[in-house]
Design a protein around this motif. Structure first.
Motif, PDB file in Angstrom:
ATOM      1  N   CYS A  55       0.828  -1.210   0.000  1.00  0.00           N
ATOM      2  CA  CYS A  55       0.000   0.000   0.000  1.00  0.00           C
ATOM      3  C   CYS A  55       0.865   1.264   0.000  1.00  0.00           C
ATOM      4  O   CYS A  55       2.001   1.262   0.456  1.00  0.00           O
ATOM      5  CB  CYS A  55      -0.890  -0.030   1.241  1.00  0.00           C
ATOM      6  SG  CYS A  55      -2.088   1.323   1.305  1.00  0.00           S
ATOM      7  N   ASP A  57       0.334   3.770   1.800  1.00  0.00           N
ATOM      8  CA  ASP A  57       0.274   4.341   3.147  1.00  0.00           C
ATOM      9  C   ASP A  57       1.678   4.715   3.638  1.00  0.00           C
ATOM     10  O   ASP A  57       2.609   3.912   3.543  1.00  0.00           O
ATOM     11  CB  ASP A  57      -0.362   3.289   4.088  1.00  0.00           C
ATOM     12  CG  ASP A  57      -0.740   3.870   5.430  1.00  0.00           C
ATOM     13  OD1 ASP A  57       0.161   4.408   6.113  1.00  0.00           O
ATOM     14  OD2 ASP A  57      -1.919   3.778   5.814  1.00  0.00           O
ATOM     15  N   GLY A  80      -4.221   0.314  -1.129  1.00  0.00           N
ATOM     16  CA  GLY A  80      -4.961  -0.940  -1.018  1.00  0.00           C
ATOM     17  C   GLY A  80      -4.273  -2.129  -1.683  1.00  0.00           C
ATOM     18  O   GLY A  80      -4.880  -3.184  -1.831  1.00  0.00           O
ATOM     19  N   HIS A 108      -1.840  -4.196   5.166  1.00  0.00           N
ATOM     20  CA  HIS A 108      -1.411  -3.721   6.492  1.00  0.00           C
ATOM     21  C   HIS A 108      -2.600  -3.351   7.358  1.00  0.00           C
ATOM     22  O   HIS A 108      -3.683  -3.026   6.841  1.00  0.00           O
ATOM     23  CB  HIS A 108      -0.476  -2.515   6.342  1.00  0.00           C
ATOM     24  CG  HIS A 108      -1.171  -1.291   5.808  1.00  0.00           C
ATOM     25  ND1 HIS A 108      -1.662  -0.301   6.621  1.00  0.00           N
ATOM     26  CD2 HIS A 108      -1.483  -0.914   4.541  1.00  0.00           C
ATOM     27  CE1 HIS A 108      -2.223   0.641   5.871  1.00  0.00           C
ATOM     28  NE2 HIS A 108      -2.135   0.283   4.601  1.00  0.00           N
ATOM     29  N   CYS A 111      -5.589  -0.045   7.237  1.00  0.00           N
ATOM     30  CA  CYS A 111      -5.524   0.427   5.850  1.00  0.00           C
ATOM     31  C   CYS A 111      -6.752   1.283   5.491  1.00  0.00           C
ATOM     32  O   CYS A 111      -7.891   0.814   5.540  1.00  0.00           O
ATOM     33  CB  CYS A 111      -5.418  -0.766   4.898  1.00  0.00           C
ATOM     34  SG  CYS A 111      -5.246  -0.261   3.173  1.00  0.00           S
ATOM     35  N   GLY A 112      -6.500   2.531   5.120  1.00  0.00           N
ATOM     36  CA  GLY A 112      -7.582   3.458   4.786  1.00  0.00           C
ATOM     37  C   GLY A 112      -8.374   3.036   3.562  1.00  0.00           C
ATOM     38  O   GLY A 112      -9.590   3.240   3.503  1.00  0.00           O
TER      39      GLY A 112
HETATM   40 ZN   LIG Z   1      -3.335   0.995   3.073  1.00  0.00          ZN
END
Ligand SMILES: [Zn+2]
Length: 220
Positions: A55, A57, A80, A108, A111-112
Motif C-alpha cells: 500500500c 500508506d 490498497g 497492512h 488500511c484506509g
Molecule cells: Zn493501506
C-alpha cells in the motif's frame, strides 16, 4: 542474467530476518544508503532480490519495514495493494528482467483504502472521487467477503460494532484476492512459479508492532 539470485525461500528468509531486525529497532549496515553503494548500482545495474506489492500508506515503507538497502527491493505501491494491468506489468518486469525470485503482496493493519471499501459496501455509498471509486471497486470483493464471514458468524450483533473485525478480515482477503488476480492475469508469473523459480506470497504488516505476518504455514 549475470547476477545469481537467491532461491525463493532464501529471499523470503532475508525478508523475514530484515523485518525481525526492524521490529526490534535494529538496523543492518547494508540498509544504510552509502554513496559507494549508490555509484556501484548505477554502474552495474540493479538486481533486487524481492518484489513487494504493498500500500501507498506512509506507515508502510517496504525498504524500512524489511531493513533493506538500495537496490534490494523492487517495490510497487498503490493504495490498497490492488492489482491492475500497469501494476502487474511492473511485477512481471522485475521477475523477468532481474529474476527476482519472490513477490510479497503485503496488506497492512489500519488500511484506509480497505476501510473505505468496507464502509462503501456497508453504507452503499460512493467515495471522494470517481477515480477513487474505481480503485475501491477492486477491493469490493474482499470487503463483501469479510462482511459475509463476520455477519454470518455473529448474526445477533449489530454490524457497526464489528467494523474493525470486518476491516481486519477484508485486509487479509484483499491480499489473497490480489494474489489470485496476479495469477489469473499473468501467464508469465505462473510459468515462473511452475518452474520453481518464483513464489507469490501474501503478508500483512502490523503498523503498530512493526511485524510482518506471512501467510505461509511453512514460513516462520
Ligand atoms: Zn493501506
Amino acid at each position: 542474467m549475470k547476477f545469481r539470485q537467491p532461491t525463493s525461500d532464501q529471499a523470503l528468509g532475508r525478508l523475514i530476518a530484515g523485518n525481525k531486525r526492524f521490529a526490534n529497532g535494529l538496523l543492518s549496515v547494508d540498509s544504510i544508503a552509502s554513496g559507494e553503494r549508490r555509484k556501484q548500482l548505477a554502474r552495474e545495474g540493479q538486481n533486487p532480490f524481492a518484489i513487494v506489492l504493498t500500500c501507498s500508506d506512509s506507515r508502510v515503507p517496504a525498504e524500512i519495514v524489511f531493513d533493506a538497502g538500495l537496490g534490494d527491493l523492487f517495490v510497487v505501491r498503490v493504495a490498497g495493494n490492488i492489482v491492475a494491468p500497469s501494476l502487474i506489468a511492473s511485477i512481471e518486469f522485475a521477475a523477468l528482467t532481474f529474476g527476482a525470485p519472490v513477490c510479497v503482496v503485503m496488506g497492512h493493519s489500519g488500511c484506509g483504502a480497505i476501510k473505505g471499501a468496507v464502509s462503501g459496501v456497508m453504507r452503499q455509498q460512493g467515495s471522494l472521487t470517481s477515480n477513487l471509486d474505481i480503485l475501491l471497486k477492486e477491493i469490493e470483493p474482499a470487503a463483501l467477503g469479510a462482511l459475509a464471514s463476520i455477519s454470518g458468524s455473529a448474526r445477533t450483533k449489530d454490524l457497526t460494532d464489528s467494523v474493525d473485525e470486518i476491516v481486519n478480515k477484508a485486509i487479509e482477503l484483499n491480499v489473497l484476492h490480489s494474489i489470485e488476480q496476479l495469477r489469473l492475469a499473468s501467464p508469465h508469473l505462473c510459468e515462473l512459479s511452475e518452474a520453481g523459480s518464483f513464489k507469490i506470497v501474501g503478508a500483512v504488516y502490523d503498523i503498530s508492532a512493526g511485524t510482518v505476518d506471512f501467510m505461509l504455514p511453512d514460513i516462520s
